[in-house]
Design an enzyme around this catalytic site. Structure first.
Site, PDB file in Angstrom:
ATOM      1  N   GLU A 440      -6.304 -54.897   1.153  1.00 50.18           N
ATOM      2  CA  GLU A 440      -5.787 -54.183   2.415  1.00 50.18           C
ATOM      3  C   GLU A 440      -6.544 -54.784   3.570  1.00 50.18           C
ATOM      4  O   GLU A 440      -6.736 -54.315   4.779  1.00 50.18           O
ATOM      5  CB  GLU A 440      -5.967 -52.705   2.372  1.00 50.18           C
ATOM      6  CG  GLU A 440      -5.550 -51.936   1.353  1.00 50.18           C
ATOM      7  CD  GLU A 440      -4.044 -52.174   1.225  1.00 50.18           C
ATOM      8  OE1 GLU A 440      -3.477 -52.571   2.125  1.00 50.18           O
ATOM      9  OE2 GLU A 440      -3.486 -51.779   0.116  1.00 50.18           O
ATOM     10  N   GLY A 441      -6.809 -56.060   3.328  1.00 51.36           N
ATOM     11  CA  GLY A 441      -7.314 -56.987   4.286  1.00 51.36           C
ATOM     12  C   GLY A 441      -8.787 -57.154   4.138  1.00 51.36           C
ATOM     13  O   GLY A 441      -9.620 -56.194   3.998  1.00 51.36           O
TER      14      GLY A 441
END
Length: 596
Positions: A440-441
């Protein structure tokens, strides 16, 4: 041994004492929610997670997922646990009532998520991905898509996935190649391949609803040409049940360091039928609705691991006999003292303790503002809450997962050699926690998002919701004898953060690499200041109650001791972070590429 008791007393403290729970009950959407209901829901959630999910954690890690002819099987016990999860309504805790949800505050939902992640992170990813997909669909999908798909997804009958990453593009989604061709009936034919798709294929639900980023034939280049599509695994028949198999196939599952009971899939889309979500070429807008929800959720994963790692380490430290206390034998009747008597073991346990309790307090602050941003009637109140959540989302994602991994490592260190082997189960926490710092980053990307987007947004307006309450608290408690030197430490840390903010703004305008070089340290500094503020608030609440005889006296006394440890042993890091930020990029960027 993997040990977990739901931290219900601390959750209650955070919800109803540290933060103002009436902020939520004042909202029309939650007018029927009170502290007693919240406590009941959390207690039942604790029973389910500790009694059903925890026993499957180690066995699921050992067994993992399997694939045969494109069909993925989850470990033994997972299907039955998922059925109980759905029947108990846990998939619908904070979902909207109009689509079958219970409509409870996200603040409570995230505490349930903490307990799920603490007991079985792999299991939690399946409903977690569904939750992110439902947010994007609810905000950007057509009424027809929402009314058909959301009830099934919220009930858990159908699950969801987020199909973003491709082999050649991860963070840089502008490079993606998956294509979507419009059809005469208003649908699209989606073709391409995706990797690292959590819950992309499994045997828990009757259908899987994939949200897929792809390009239309007339799409402009880069991220401005990305659209979002809903692509079900099975095409619904005339009765709304899963029918014909769609053109999506799992071609493999990843063999991973951790979260082995979570199916991380490679998916191939071959003229798969799908429907557009939102406007053409506006997929990134909908994607960020998913990602921001998931980033908060991933931060909570770090918190869950921190809590269970702490509890497991405490249980071992109280039982393991090694050596004698430096101050003299504490248990002369035993052949040696438990290792909890040793200062360095206490250092590790206290670090894990303040990591978990501090993150729980900060996470609830953000979650309450998330609820306000969604449900407040006043537009200004919603906007201010949105600003705060936007600012703090990268902090929660990155710092919580950093601290979760730190706590998992400290748990292994507490166990010593017994922690390094599989038998006791704490090495699984290290392996499971590590991914949360990446997906998610990555945490480096979160830091860049903070300094590159969130700080300058709205001419710095996002910072008000963070700086102003802390500055006001300092002003109100300058002479508060309960805080002693804590208030000085908080004031210095806030000052360092303010100076760092000004420096990044000034240098970053001239040279973006300066902001990039400071980003990770700045995010950590902001997180420490937020934790320091909440620990000081906790002390103001706990001191008078620690003198009142009763069952909670020890709880409040422990809260004060934990705050003192944080201020004396953790917060001093803020001074070093300021010096690192102040040093700039020079030494970081000086070495030529060929010298590496």
């Amino acid at each position: 041994m993997q040990t977990y008791t739901p931290p219900l007393r601390d959750m209650a403290f955070v919800l109803t004492e540290l933060h103002d729970f009436s902020q939520l009950t004042a909202l029309e959407a939650f007018s029927e929610v009170d502290a007693d209901l919240a406590a009941t829901v959390l207690e039942e959630g604790g029973k389910f997670t500790s009694e059903v999910l925890l026993p499957l954690n180690a066995t699921g890690d050992k067994e993992g997922c399997t694939i045969e002819n494109g069909v993925v099987r989850t470990p033994r016990g997972f299907k039955e646990a998922y059925r109980q999860f759905c029947e108990g309504g846990w998939s619908a805790v904070s979902a909207p009532p109009e689509f079958g949800g219970q409509g409870l505050p996200e603040t409570i939902g995230l505490m349930i998520s903490e307990m799920i992640c603490a007991t079985n992170l792999s299991f939690g990813l399946y409903p977690g991905l569904t939750g992110g997909a439902t947010v994007a669909l609810r905000k950007y999908g057509s009424d027809e898509l929402k009314s058909f798909y959301l009830p099934k997804m919220i009930s858990g009958e159908w699950s969801g996935s987020m199909c973003l990453t491709e082999a050649h593009c991860g963070t840089d989604l502008g490079l993606l190649r998956t294509r979507a061709v419009p059809q005469e009936d208003g649908s699209y034919r989606v073709s391409g391949s995706k990797i690292f798709i959590s819950a992309g294929e499994h045997d828990l639900s009757d259908n899987i609803v994939h949200l897929v980023l792809a390009r239309l034939p007339d799409a402009p280049p880069g991220i401005k040409g990305i659209s979002l599509f809903l692509v079900p695994k099975f095409l619904p028949d005339e009765n709304g049940a899963p029918g014909e198999r769609n053109g999506v196939l799992c071609t493999g599952i990843e063999h991973k360091m951790g979260i082995k009971a979570s199916a991380t899939c490679q998916l191939a889309f071959d003229d798969a039928k799908g429907w557009l979500i939102g406007a053409p070429h506006k997929g990134m807008q909908a994607m960020f609705a998913m990602m921001n929800t998931e980033r908060l959720g991933v931060g909570i994963q770090g918190l869950g691991i921190a809590e269970t790692a702490y509890q497991s380490a405490v249980a071992y430290a109280k039982e393991r006999l090694q050596g004698r206390s430096l101050a003299g034998a504490k248990h002369p009747e035993l052949p040696a003292d438990p290792i909890i008597v040793h200062p360095d073991v206490r250092r590790m346990l206290m670090t894990m303790r303040v990591n978990a309790e501090g993150c729980r307090a900060l996470g609830a602050w953000v979650a309450m503002q998330l609820d306000i941003s969604e449900h407040a009637a006043d537009e200004r109140q919603r906007r201010d809450a949105e600003d705060f959540v936007a600012l703090m989302t990268p902090v929660v994602k990155a710092m919580f997962t950093d601290l979760g991994f730190e706590s998992a490592n400290l748990a292994v260190q507490t166990y010593g050699g017994h922690g390094y082997i599989v038998d006791h189960g704490v090495e699984q926490y290290v392996r499971d926690a590590r991914i949360a710092m990446i997906y998610e980053g990555t945490n480096g990307v979160q830091a860049l998002d903070l300094v590159g987007r969130k700080l300058p947004a709205h001419m710095g307006r996002n910072l008000r919701g963070f700086f102003h309450p802390i500055a006001a608290f300092i002003a109100e408690n300058k002479e508060n004898p309960m805080l002693g030197e804590m208030i000085t430490g908080l004031e210095r840390a806030l000052g360092a953060l303010q100076l760092s903010t000004a420096q990044i703004a000034e240098r970053g305008m001239r040279d973006p690499e300066e902001a990039g070089a400071a980003a990770t340290d700045y995010l950590r500094l902001m997180g420490l200041v937020g934790l320091a503020y909440l620990w000081a608030k906790a002390v103001v609440i706990a001191v008078p109650k620690s003198f009142a005889p009763g069952p909670d006296q020890a709880f409040y006394a422990a809260k004060i001791s934990s705050a003192r440890f944080f201020y004396e042993r953790v917060l001093p890091e803020s001074a070093a972070l300021y010096l690192k930020i102040k040093s700039g990029k020079a030494s970081m960027m000086a070495l030529p590429d060929e010298a590496f």
